[in-house]
Scaffold this active site. Structure first.
Site, PDB file in Angstrom:
ATOM      1  N   ASN A   1       0.836  -1.202   0.000  1.00 53.69           N
ATOM      2  CA  ASN A   1       0.000   0.000   0.000  1.00 53.69           C
ATOM      3  C   ASN A   1       0.870   1.250   0.000  1.00 53.69           C
ATOM      4  O   ASN A   1       2.032   1.212   0.408  1.00 53.69           O
ATOM      5  CB  ASN A   1      -0.876   0.067   1.268  1.00 53.69           C
ATOM      6  CG  ASN A   1      -1.805  -1.105   1.420  1.00 53.69           C
ATOM      7  OD1 ASN A   1      -2.388  -1.573   0.449  1.00 53.69           O
ATOM      8  ND2 ASN A   1      -1.941  -1.588   2.646  1.00 53.69           N
TER       9      ASN A   1
ATOM     10  N   ASN B   1       0.031 -10.664  17.907  1.00 50.57           N
ATOM     11  CA  ASN B   1       0.095  -9.829  19.101  1.00 50.57           C
ATOM     12  C   ASN B   1      -0.951 -10.323  20.101  1.00 50.57           C
ATOM     13  O   ASN B   1      -1.673 -11.296  19.836  1.00 50.57           O
ATOM     14  CB  ASN B   1      -0.074  -8.344  18.765  1.00 50.57           C
ATOM     15  CG  ASN B   1      -1.436  -8.012  18.165  1.00 50.57           C
ATOM     16  OD1 ASN B   1      -2.432  -8.711  18.374  1.00 50.57           O
ATOM     17  ND2 ASN B   1      -1.500  -6.922  17.410  1.00 50.57           N
TER      18      ASN B   1
ATOM     19  N   GLY C   1       8.386  -7.216  25.007  1.00 52.65           N
ATOM     20  CA  GLY C   1       9.075  -8.304  24.325  1.00 52.65           C
ATOM     21  C   GLY C   1       8.134  -9.298  23.680  1.00 52.65           C
ATOM     22  O   GLY C   1       7.190  -8.920  22.992  1.00 52.65           O
TER      23      GLY C   1
ATOM     24  N   ASP D   1       5.514  -5.427  11.683  1.00 51.56           N
ATOM     25  CA  ASP D   1       6.011  -5.906  10.385  1.00 51.56           C
ATOM     26  C   ASP D   1       7.535  -6.000  10.385  1.00 51.56           C
ATOM     27  O   ASP D   1       8.115  -6.938   9.830  1.00 51.56           O
ATOM     28  CB  ASP D   1       5.555  -4.979   9.261  1.00 51.56           C
ATOM     29  CG  ASP D   1       4.053  -4.971   9.093  1.00 51.56           C
ATOM     30  OD1 ASP D   1       3.414  -5.972   9.446  1.00 51.56           O
ATOM     31  OD2 ASP D   1       3.522  -3.960   8.595  1.00 51.56           O
TER      32      ASP D   1
ATOM     33  N   GLY E   1       7.143   6.547  10.394  1.00 50.44           N
ATOM     34  CA  GLY E   1       6.823   5.833   9.173  1.00 50.44           C
ATOM     35  C   GLY E   1       7.054   4.341   9.296  1.00 50.44           C
ATOM     36  O   GLY E   1       7.680   3.855  10.235  1.00 50.44           O
TER      37      GLY E   1
END
Length: 318
Positions: free
Chosen positions: A10, A180, A223, A251, A300
């Site tokens: 994207n 997560n 962590g 990511d 970013g």
């Protein structure tokens, strides 16, 4: 040694705000920018910058945004297997507040057109040592890629984000699941039929490991927990840093994880042989945690991803 990422790309439109507004409220941005993004794009660049030989299978439009993404990928040294389709390249609108938290809305665009793998894409996946997947492209394609890789003894790593319901048949082709706490709780609740929102990361990892795969539950600044079936959990400590922007940190973790996993498994001759052992996973997660800690100190997604040299320098200094 090689890594293949099948996933999304994207153009991110990023707005910095003092606070993320609740429904019905308008806030004024204090600044804005645009940069390459998308979970697949971020992860393959993170893998390449961490030293991996990485290939990206994705779909982009025939527009200026696509050209910008391609230039960024080529600059990172990624080998491209890109479909050009008659849909606009995917976009994401991201708000980042003063505490470095973010809220994201994605228009998938061309990513929706990554619908099934062609023969050349299957060959690339089958030849990989490690396949990294996420869930921003059609689930049928993700499932197909995992099946092709599993049949070829390629190690399959799934970052189950954004979260959705996943079949047992699909997860049977996955060697390592990275989630997560929110994603882990969603999948664990589906598996047990019970509310697990108060469960710890260790408990969630234990529940998910019942599926017969290795599990890494990331805990942000705390962590990660690493769990392999029939073995006790291992905790990977977080790194204390001053966060500026958490966009893309997960990511970065995933891309660095597979780069180090591939490197370590190649060293001991076990690359491409399915699920890695606990020690290998822990060391790869430690490396990935450092990469993510560096990334949150910069703004970013792609711009914040560190190089292999930066990761080593951070480790040496800490």
């Amino acid at each position: 040694m090689s890594i293949v990422v099948v996933g999304s790309a994207n153009l991110d439109l990023v707005y910095r705000v003092e606070r993320i507004p609740p429904p019905g409220e308008t806030v004024l941005a204090v600044g804005s920018d645009s940069a390459p993004g998308g979970k697949g794009n971020n992860q393959v660049i993170a893998a390449a910058r961490a030293g991996a030989r990485a290939t990206f299978v994705a779909a982009l439009g025939r527009d200026a945004a696509a050209e910008r993404l391609i230039a960024s990928l080529e600059d990172a040294g990624v080998d491209l297997r890109i479909r050009r389709v008659d849909e606009p390249t995917g976009t994401a609108i991201i708000t980042v507040d003063d505490s470095a938290e973010n809220a994201i809305v994605v228009d998938s665009g061309a990513n929706r057109m990554l619908d099934g793998l062609d023969d050349s894409e299957r060959e690339v996946v089958a030849a990989a040592d490690v396949l990294l997947l996420q869930l921003e492209t059609p689930l049928a394609t993700v499932t197909e890629a995992a099946a092709v890789a599993h049949a070829s003894a390629t190690t399959v790593v799934l970052n189950a984000a954004p979260i959705q319901s996943l079949s047992a048949a699909f997860l049977a082709d996955v060697d390592v699941l990275v989630v997560n706490e929110h994603e882990a709780a969603h999948l664990a609740a589906e598996l047990t039929g019970e509310a697990v929102h108060e469960a710890s990361g260790e408990d969630l990892a234990a529940i998910l490991s019942r599926l017969g795969l290795a599990v890494i539950v990331t805990l942000g600044a705390d962590g990660a927990v690493v769990r392999v079936p029939d073995e006790p959990p291992a905790h990977v400590a977080g790194r204390v840093v001053d966060a500026v922007d958490t966009t893309g940190a997960g990511d970065t973790f995933c891309g660095a994880l597979v780069a180090e996993l591939d490197r370590r498994r190649g060293t001991n001759g076990s690359a491409g042989s399915g699920r890695p052992d606990l020690g290998t996973l822990v060391r790869a997660a430690e490396f990935a945690t450092v990469a993510a800690a560096i990334s949150v100190q910069r703004a970013g997604a792609v711009p914040s991803i560190p190089s292999l040299e930066e990761i080593h320098d951070f480790n040496s200094a800490s």
